[in-house]
Motif scaffolding. Sequence first.
Motif, PDB file in Angstrom:
ATOM      1  N   MET A   1       0.830  -1.185   0.000  1.00  0.00           N
ATOM      2  CA  MET A   1       0.000   0.000   0.000  1.00  0.00           C
ATOM      3  C   MET A   1       0.877   1.253   0.000  1.00  0.00           C
ATOM      4  SD  MET A   1      -3.274   1.133   0.311  1.00  0.00           S
ATOM      5  CE  MET A   1      -4.525   0.789   1.458  1.00  0.00           C
ATOM      6  N   PHE A   2       1.929   1.240   0.794  1.00  0.00           N
ATOM      7  CA  PHE A   2       2.802   2.415   0.864  1.00  0.00           C
ATOM      8  C   PHE A   2       3.481   2.683  -0.477  1.00  0.00           C
ATOM      9  CE2 PHE A   2       2.699   1.288   5.432  1.00  0.00           C
ATOM     10  CZ  PHE A   2       2.138   2.465   5.891  1.00  0.00           C
ATOM     11  N   GLU A   3       3.858   1.626  -1.170  1.00  0.00           N
ATOM     12  CA  GLU A   3       4.494   1.796  -2.476  1.00  0.00           C
ATOM     13  C   GLU A   3       3.538   2.485  -3.461  1.00  0.00           C
ATOM     14  OE1 GLU A   3       6.321  -0.923  -6.065  1.00  0.00           O
ATOM     15  OE2 GLU A   3       6.329  -1.745  -4.031  1.00  0.00           O
ATOM     16  N   LEU A   4       2.274   2.075  -3.431  1.00  0.00           N
ATOM     17  CA  LEU A   4       1.281   2.705  -4.305  1.00  0.00           C
ATOM     18  C   LEU A   4       1.107   4.180  -3.963  1.00  0.00           C
ATOM     19  CD1 LEU A   4      -1.431  -0.100  -4.427  1.00  0.00           C
ATOM     20  CD2 LEU A   4       0.105   0.611  -6.274  1.00  0.00           C
ATOM     21  N   LEU A   5       1.064   4.499  -2.680  1.00  0.00           N
ATOM     22  CA  LEU A   5       0.939   5.900  -2.274  1.00  0.00           C
ATOM     23  C   LEU A   5       2.154   6.697  -2.717  1.00  0.00           C
ATOM     24  CD1 LEU A   5      -0.540   5.511   1.319  1.00  0.00           C
ATOM     25  CD2 LEU A   5      -1.753   6.163  -0.761  1.00  0.00           C
ATOM     26  N   ASP A   6       3.338   6.116  -2.543  1.00  0.00           N
ATOM     27  CA  ASP A   6       4.576   6.790  -2.958  1.00  0.00           C
ATOM     28  C   ASP A   6       4.573   7.065  -4.461  1.00  0.00           C
ATOM     29  OD1 ASP A   6       5.481   6.711  -0.348  1.00  0.00           O
ATOM     30  OD2 ASP A   6       6.785   4.972  -0.677  1.00  0.00           O
ATOM     31  N   GLN A   7       4.133   6.101  -5.237  1.00  0.00           N
ATOM     32  CA  GLN A   7       4.097   6.265  -6.689  1.00  0.00           C
ATOM     33  C   GLN A   7       3.188   7.408  -7.103  1.00  0.00           C
ATOM     34  OE1 GLN A   7       2.839   2.472  -8.193  1.00  0.00           O
ATOM     35  NE2 GLN A   7       4.821   1.495  -7.806  1.00  0.00           N
ATOM     36  N   ARG A   8       2.185   7.674  -6.287  1.00  0.00           N
ATOM     37  CA  ARG A   8       1.211   8.711  -6.618  1.00  0.00           C
ATOM     38  C   ARG A   8       1.456  10.015  -5.855  1.00  0.00           C
ATOM     39  NH1 ARG A   8      -0.478   3.875  -7.609  1.00  0.00           N
ATOM     40  NH2 ARG A   8      -2.017   3.434  -9.192  1.00  0.00           N
ATOM     41  N   GLY A   9       2.505  10.039  -5.054  1.00  0.00           N
ATOM     42  CA  GLY A   9       2.839  11.259  -4.318  1.00  0.00           C
ATOM     43  C   GLY A   9       1.863  11.593  -3.201  1.00  0.00           C
ATOM     44  N   ILE A  10       1.232  10.564  -2.650  1.00  0.00           N
ATOM     45  CA  ILE A  10       0.260  10.761  -1.574  1.00  0.00           C
ATOM     46  C   ILE A  10       0.933  10.398  -0.249  1.00  0.00           C
ATOM     47  CG2 ILE A  10      -1.975  10.025  -0.651  1.00  0.00           C
ATOM     48  CD1 ILE A  10      -2.772   9.344  -3.558  1.00  0.00           C
ATOM     49  N   SER A  11       0.760  11.259   0.728  1.00  0.00           N
ATOM     50  CA  SER A  11       1.372  11.055   2.051  1.00  0.00           C
ATOM     51  C   SER A  11       0.864   9.769   2.699  1.00  0.00           C
ATOM     52  CB  SER A  11       1.036  12.247   2.947  1.00  0.00           C
ATOM     53  OG  SER A  11       1.422  11.996   4.270  1.00  0.00           O
ATOM     54  N   HIS A  12       1.731   9.122   3.459  1.00  0.00           N
ATOM     55  CA  HIS A  12       1.342   7.896   4.167  1.00  0.00           C
ATOM     56  C   HIS A  12       0.299   8.176   5.236  1.00  0.00           C
ATOM     57  CE1 HIS A  12       5.301   5.612   3.079  1.00  0.00           C
ATOM     58  NE2 HIS A  12       4.668   6.096   2.018  1.00  0.00           N
ATOM     59  N   THR A  13       0.160   9.419   5.653  1.00  0.00           N
ATOM     60  CA  THR A  13      -0.861   9.746   6.654  1.00  0.00           C
ATOM     61  C   THR A  13      -2.270   9.535   6.110  1.00  0.00           C
ATOM     62  OG1 THR A  13      -0.832  12.093   6.032  1.00  0.00           O
ATOM     63  CG2 THR A  13       0.630  11.404   7.832  1.00  0.00           C
ATOM     64  N   TRP A  14      -2.388   9.413   4.786  1.00  0.00           N
ATOM     65  CA  TRP A  14      -3.690   9.152   4.172  1.00  0.00           C
ATOM     66  C   TRP A  14      -4.289   7.866   4.731  1.00  0.00           C
ATOM     67  CZ3 TRP A  14      -5.570   5.122   1.220  1.00  0.00           C
ATOM     68  CH2 TRP A  14      -6.780   5.348   0.565  1.00  0.00           C
ATOM     69  N   ILE A  15      -3.454   6.840   4.897  1.00  0.00           N
ATOM     70  CA  ILE A  15      -3.945   5.560   5.416  1.00  0.00           C
ATOM     71  C   ILE A  15      -4.507   5.741   6.817  1.00  0.00           C
ATOM     72  CG2 ILE A  15      -3.300   3.228   6.162  1.00  0.00           C
ATOM     73  CD1 ILE A  15      -1.281   3.183   3.898  1.00  0.00           C
ATOM     74  N   GLY A  16      -3.769   6.428   7.670  1.00  0.00           N
ATOM     75  CA  GLY A  16      -4.243   6.675   9.031  1.00  0.00           C
ATOM     76  C   GLY A  16      -5.554   7.436   9.051  1.00  0.00           C
ATOM     77  N   ALA A  17      -5.690   8.401   8.160  1.00  0.00           N
ATOM     78  CA  ALA A  17      -6.930   9.175   8.085  1.00  0.00           C
ATOM     79  C   ALA A  17      -8.098   8.288   7.670  1.00  0.00           C
ATOM     80  CB  ALA A  17      -6.768  10.337   7.113  1.00  0.00           C
ATOM     81  N   GLN A  18      -7.866   7.369   6.732  1.00  0.00           N
ATOM     82  CA  GLN A  18      -8.933   6.475   6.270  1.00  0.00           C
ATOM     83  C   GLN A  18      -9.308   5.467   7.356  1.00  0.00           C
ATOM     84  OE1 GLN A  18     -10.366   7.500   3.423  1.00  0.00           O
ATOM     85  NE2 GLN A  18      -8.731   8.995   3.617  1.00  0.00           N
ATOM     86  N   VAL A  19      -8.308   4.979   8.090  1.00  0.00           N
ATOM     87  CA  VAL A  19      -8.579   4.062   9.204  1.00  0.00           C
ATOM     88  C   VAL A  19      -9.338   4.813  10.292  1.00  0.00           C
ATOM     89  CG1 VAL A  19      -7.541   2.662  11.033  1.00  0.00           C
ATOM     90  CG2 VAL A  19      -6.644   2.528   8.694  1.00  0.00           C
TER      91      VAL A  19
END
Length: 80
Positions: free
Chosen positions: A1-19
């Motif tokens: 999941m982190f690799e996909l976010l990195d590829q798209r330039g989206i911060s890893h904090t996005w996952i925490g926000a969704q959780v």
Amino acid sequence: MFELLDQRGISHTWIGAQVGSEYLDLWHGADGRTWYRVTERAVRELQLGQLASAASFASQSESAFGDDWQSEEDSVYDRL
């Protein structure tokens, strides 16, 4: 999941926000990997899995639709 976010330039904090919003569940597998899944709440509130009718798109004015695609908020999705 982190690799996909990195590829798209989206911060890893996005996952925490969704959780935190209860749109994603996460759990740790016996092998140490972290797993994610979309929750029923996300499907219901974000209307995931529903197809929009062609009429709903046709009813939008072209200028408003074009302006939205050029918005600053949408620029993150341009990298997808």
